[in-house]
Scaffold this motif. Structure first.
Motif, mmCIF file in Angstrom:
data_model
loop_
_atom_site.group_PDB
_atom_site.id
_atom_site.type_symbol
_atom_site.label_atom_id
_atom_site.label_comp_id
_atom_site.label_asym_id
_atom_site.label_seq_id
_atom_site.Cartn_x
_atom_site.Cartn_y
_atom_site.Cartn_z
ATOM 1 N N GLU A 61 41.348 -43.847 -39.661
ATOM 2 C CA GLU A 61 41.552 -44.931 -40.703
ATOM 3 C C GLU A 61 40.197 -45.121 -41.588
ATOM 4 O O GLU A 61 40.225 -45.350 -42.884
ATOM 5 C CB GLU A 61 42.182 -46.141 -40.466
ATOM 6 C CG GLU A 61 43.508 -46.060 -39.690
ATOM 7 C CD GLU A 61 44.572 -45.759 -40.885
ATOM 8 O OE1 GLU A 61 44.562 -46.635 -41.794
ATOM 9 O OE2 GLU A 61 45.376 -44.675 -40.901
ATOM 10 N N HIS A 108 51.795 -46.622 -30.186
ATOM 11 C CA HIS A 108 51.496 -47.408 -31.499
ATOM 12 C C HIS A 108 52.390 -47.293 -32.696
ATOM 13 O O HIS A 108 52.009 -46.399 -33.746
ATOM 14 C CB HIS A 108 50.063 -47.355 -31.998
ATOM 15 C CG HIS A 108 49.229 -47.552 -30.588
ATOM 16 N ND1 HIS A 108 48.690 -46.767 -29.763
ATOM 17 C CD2 HIS A 108 48.334 -48.641 -30.319
ATOM 18 C CE1 HIS A 108 47.929 -47.131 -28.675
ATOM 19 N NE2 HIS A 108 47.699 -48.623 -29.031
ATOM 20 N N LEU A 150 51.537 -48.061 -36.412
ATOM 21 C CA LEU A 150 50.500 -47.301 -36.888
ATOM 22 C C LEU A 150 51.173 -45.752 -37.133
ATOM 23 O O LEU A 150 50.894 -45.192 -38.204
ATOM 24 C CB LEU A 150 49.204 -46.892 -35.855
ATOM 25 C CG LEU A 150 48.097 -46.034 -36.192
ATOM 26 C CD1 LEU A 150 47.252 -46.453 -37.154
ATOM 27 C CD2 LEU A 150 47.288 -45.645 -34.983
#
Ligand SMILES: Nc1ncnc2c1ncn2[C@@H]1O[C@H](COP(=O)(O)OP(=O)(O)OP(=O)(O)O)[C@@H](O)[C@H]1O
Ligand SMILES: [Mg+2]
Length: 335
Positions: free
Chosen positions: A146, A323, A326
């Protein structure tokens, strides 16, 4: 009870399965052998691959994925059913969630075909999510996807070479080249047949590759068994790395040229970080001796390698499956 979640990398050579909480639980050759018109599977994985080009006409050996695209969906589904039973024991894998890594540089229809492996199988999924492979690869490498401004990953796989640049959590560019480590096996098998009138299978050719192929010239020999076509008898042949190198070198040079041109066409704010951190090699063919040094010399860039190169995509898709918030940034669930 929490739903079971799996992350899958359906590679042309090997299928890798990650189970939430357990890590990578399966790495299996992507091959299935079937019998009859209804193509009933009798063996999968290494056992099926062993039969390739040796099986009697009643057994059909299929490699259902080629060049990153599913070429035979029914065989792929049959293969998955077999694997799912192996994973789950007696119980069926009902109502599980599946995250699947797909090449970024294929059509939407070709991507959707990957989800059909699961939706058309006996595993009645609760959710299927497709995530572009370069993203999974970057997470599998443990990179800060990210926040990084420039990440370049070169995945040297079995049938494909995927070169991708990522920036700030997105894919800037990804190119899927239709060649990989398996092309070395095919070239070696054909060469041995032509030069020595000697028949070897793909598995033996792969072993020769692992022993002899290097991206830089070296001198080693290896002896393999096979069948002499003229005598019709089993025999042995000794090969040297020097005679194999001309068969494979073009692929290394072609890949280096692609990496160089992609970096050159990338805006400086992204390429400067790539040049600073170096490029990342993943995929099983990155184990080829000297390949890091070769790209470092040809492209003039630092090269990072990893001993888990064959499993980074599966590790990353597994991480994303654990996750889901995400993962939701990168993919919409299909079911
Ligand atoms: N030690 C090694 N040296 C050279 N090549 C190797 C080695 N180990 C594995 N390979 C090669 O790596 C390739 C498989 O790598 P990988 O599992 O990453 O491919 P894949 O994910 O199935 O394929 P793709 O990503 O193209 O769909 C095969 O060609 C295999 O022969
Ligand atoms: Mg792969």
């Amino acid at each position: 009870m929490a739903k079971k979640t799996f992350g899958i990398d359906f590679g042309t050579s090997t299928i890798k399965v990650y189970k939430n909480g357990d890590g990578i639980i399966l790495l299996e050759r992507n091959a299935v052998s079937t019998v009859g018109k209804e193509r009933r599977p009798v063996a999968i994985g290494e056992q099926a691959y062993e039969m390739y080009e040796k099986a009697p006409p009643s057994i059909h050996v299929s490699l259902p994925l080629s060049r990153g695209v599913i070429s035979h969906l029914e065989d792929m589904v049959a293969l998955w059913n077999f694997m799912a039973r192996k994973i789950s024991g007696k119980k069926k894998l009902n109502r599980c969630q599946f995250y699947i890594a797909v090449p970024a540089d294929i059509t939407e229809v070709e991507k959707q075909a990957y989800s059909k492996i699961i939706t058309k199988s006996e595993s009645k999924p609760q959710k299927v999510c497709l995530i572009d492979k370069p993203l999974a690869d970057a997470y599998g490498l443990g990179l800060d996807v990210e926040k990084s401004r420039g990440i370049m990953i070169v995945n040297l796989g079995g049938d494909t070479t995927e070169i991708s640049i990522l920036s700030l959590g997105g894919i800037v560019v990804s190119k899927l080249l239709p060649y990989g480590g398996n092309d070395f096996d095919r070239a070696i098998m054909n060469y041995v047949r032509k030069k020595y009138n000697f028949v070897i299978g793909l598995k033996t050719a792969e072993q020769i590759k692992i022993n002899l192929v290097a991206a830089v010239e070296k001198e080693t020999t290896t002896t393999v068994v096979g069948r002499d076509v003229l005598k019709g008898l089993p025999g042995k042949v000794t090969l040297s790395s020097g005679e194999i190198y001309p068969l494979v070198k073009d692929i290394f040079y072609a890949t280096a040229a692609q990496i160089r041109s992609m970096i050159e066409r990338t805006p400086p704010e992204i390429s400067s970080e790539i040049l600073h951190n170096g490029i990342y090699l993943t995929g099983g063919a990155s184990f080829t001796s000297g390949v890091d040094q070769f790209f470092a010399n040809e492209v003039n860039v630092r090269v990072n390698t990893t001993t888990s190169a064959q499993k980074t995509v599966a590790a990353g898709i597994g991480y994303l499956s654990e996750h889901p918030k995400l993962a939701a940034r990168y993919a919409a669930p299909i079911e």
